[in-house]
Write an enzyme that holds these catalytic residues in place. Structure first.
Site, short mmCIF file in Angstrom:
data_model
loop_
_atom_site.label_atom_id
_atom_site.label_comp_id
_atom_site.label_asym_id
_atom_site.label_seq_id
_atom_site.Cartn_x
_atom_site.Cartn_y
_atom_site.Cartn_z
N ASP A 158 0.81 -1.23 0.00
CA ASP A 158 0.00 0.00 0.00
C ASP A 158 0.84 1.27 0.00
O ASP A 158 0.60 2.18 0.81
CB ASP A 158 -0.93 0.02 1.22
CG ASP A 158 -1.66 -1.29 1.45
OD1 ASP A 158 -2.01 -1.93 0.45
OD2 ASP A 158 -1.89 -1.66 2.60
N GLU A 201 -11.33 -1.24 -3.04
CA GLU A 201 -10.65 -0.61 -1.92
C GLU A 201 -9.45 0.19 -2.41
O GLU A 201 -9.20 0.29 -3.62
CB GLU A 201 -10.19 -1.67 -0.91
CG GLU A 201 -9.22 -2.71 -1.47
CD GLU A 201 -8.95 -3.84 -0.51
OE1 GLU A 201 -9.75 -4.06 0.43
OE2 GLU A 201 -7.91 -4.52 -0.68
#
Length: 534
Positions: free
Chosen positions: A49, A215
């Protein structure tokens, strides 16, 4: 080529020559196509991420640590390709959270650096929160949770609407309980301490390739549109199916439409499950910093940071250029730690559930012991084949050794305990001694681990550092180690009562990377029975 033709005729016969040649050319073409769609590795190792922002003349990046600590490693760069460690956001846990520190998003606004992140609330579920600092390397002041939904709230991202109002974008973690996963937006106070007004849904996982899950949203404004770069499907582990999609809207709150050609990035020959990143601009060009698994190191090496340039198309969408020539990456094949400073280097991490204590003096690390599974510290591996060694000092009063670490319940380590050295497997919390040898006439003991193909490890040891004795005659299997959302670490362990300690010198990690491109060539040639190239 003439010699190759004769070999094919001899081995396969004239009748099969054309078929074999077609197979060879097909595989060669496939390899060329995959190569042209490769992206550039810029953050080797376990960096899920990744988020990036430009502050002044530098770029700053941060990534997920999950249940490793310290939390959220910071990196700085001048070129988006070569990154230098620059500390961590949190060296103490935020008061409200206890574990699962995920998806940090770094941003710069009005002279302040803001860090939005996910954490698990004590006695509750996942929440999105914020922290603030005067400069990117901190110190950061935690501002506390902004949204805590019953099913969990994750992946925060800040964005201003067309009127300049500040909003927070996030995902409701419905997939964790078998529910939909909407992407929400709500206005946020300028001091980042609370959300105001009602939340509004932007979009959710309703396309077949998304598998009901969207997401990791990052939004950029360009010309008439807001563009959302988002991830979908299963993020992590050996069975991941992640990919990257694009959606657009003329107003931040929508309506949003998804690109008909999604996913815009998916698995290739070198990288699989690409997604969850942030856009950044450099010299008038647009880039996306995101993560993916190497097809060689996979879940064992973790989600690594990649860079991919993109452009805006005449029809108002986004196209990735899939380049791999954004700059020369300095390779890290050997890491040496001689414990010569006062603090451990930034690439060392330990369990978020442990109170690890250490000190360093005279080029020696003192690691205070903890009961089972012991105090352990580790760092990412960067290859599928690697070796590591460390010297355990005779004065150690705890079990002291070299460890391959998954999490608190899954570890494999070789440790010195009094006059014995043992290879100990911890698997789902169950402890088993795989091998042991009695030690005689030694002072300090060097322990070495050799890992092959991510999964097989052999331990050796030496009293004088030159002649090494084999500890386990059968290679130990470490395929069980990586957790679903993290990678294998290699490091040190100190196990015993809390008043005991282990003493270490000279930790060395040597990565022996296997080129993905060469492996692809060799696999294709093997199908044809042709000797491997070097």
């Amino acid at each position: 080529m003439e010699r190759f033709d004769k070999m094919l005729n001899r081995e396969f016969g004239p009748g099969l020559f054309i078929s074999v040649m077609r197979l060879f050319l097909s595989l060669l073409f496939s390899f060329c196509v995959f190569s042209s769609n490769s992206q550039q590795l810029v953050l080797p190792g376990d960096h899920p991420d990744p988020s990036v922002v430009k502050i002044g003349n530098e770029y700053w990046s941060v990534g997920t640590t999950s249940n490793w600590f310290p939390a959220f490693p910071l990196y700085r760069s001048n070129d988006l390709v070569n990154w230098k460690p620059a500390g961590h956001v949190f060296t103490k846990m935020p008061a409200w959270a206890d574990y699962y520190l995920w998806a940090p998003e770094i941003s710069y606004d009005n002279g302040k650096v803001y860090l939005y992140y996910t954490g698990h609330k004590k006695g509750g579920n996942l929440c999105v929160a914020a922290a603030v600092a005067d400069k990117p390397d901190g110190p950061y002041t935690d501002l506390g949770p902004l949204m805590c939904q019953d099913d969990g709230s994750i992946d925060p991202f800040p964005m201003r609407d067309e009127h300049g109002k500040l909003y927070l974008i996030w995902k409701e973690d419905g997939n964790s309980v078998g529910k939909p996963t909407p992407i929400w937006a709500a206005e946020m106070k300028e001091d980042r301490t609370a959300l105001v007004g009602e939340k509004q849904e932007l979009f959710r996982g309703d396309a077949s390739w998304e598998k009901g899950l969207v997401e990791g949203v990052s939004i950029i404004k360009q010309n008439d549109y807001y563009y959302a770069f988002y991830a979908a499907a299963a993020c992590c582990g050996k069975s991941c199916t992640y990919g990257t999609g694009i959606a657009r809207a003329k107003n931040l709150l929508g309506p949003w439409e998804k690109y008909p050609g999604n996913p815009v990035m998916s698995a290739s020959a070198e990288w699989k499950c690409p997604g969850h990143g942030t856009t950044v601009e450099k010299d008038g060009r647009h880039y996306f910093l995101y993560h993916a698994y190497s097809t060689i190191t996979g879940a064992y090496g973790g989600r690594q940071g990649l860079l991919n340039e993109f452009e805006f198309t005449p029809d108002g969408w986004v196209r990735f250029l899939n380049g791999n020539n954004y700059g020369k990456l300095t390779a890290t094949e050997k890491i040496e730690e001689h414990f010569s400073s006062q603090t451990l280097a930034d690439n060392w991490h330990w369990s978020i559930f442990q109170h690890v204590q250490y000190s360093m003096a005279n080029n020696t690390l003192k690691l205070a012991a903890l009961p089972a599974p012991g105090a352990y510290i580790g760092q990412s591996v960067l290859a599928d084949n690697y070796s590591a060694e460390v010297t355990v000092q005779k004065g150690s009063t705890a079990q002291a050794g070299l460890a391959l670490i998954g999490d608190d319940k899954n570890i494999l380590y070789a440790a010195v305990d009094s006059n014995m050295i043992r290879l100990i497997q911890v698997k789902k919390g169950e402890v088993q001694v795989l091998a042991e040898e009695k030690l005689t006439h030694y002072s300090d003991l060097t322990i070495r681990a050799q890992v092959k193909n991510n999964t097989q490890v052999t331990f050796t040891y030496s009293g004088e550092g030159t002649t090494f004795n084999l500890l386990n005659t059968i290679a130990a299997d470490i395929s069980y180690l990586p957790p679903w959302d993290r990678a294998v670490r290699i490091g040190l362990v100190s196990k015993g009562p809390i008043e005991k300690a282990a003493f270490f010198k000279n930790f060395i990690l040597v990565n022996e990377p296997t080129g993905n491109r060469q492996l692809t060539i060799n696999n294709n040639l093997k199908i044809l029975g042709v000797p491997e190239t070097k």
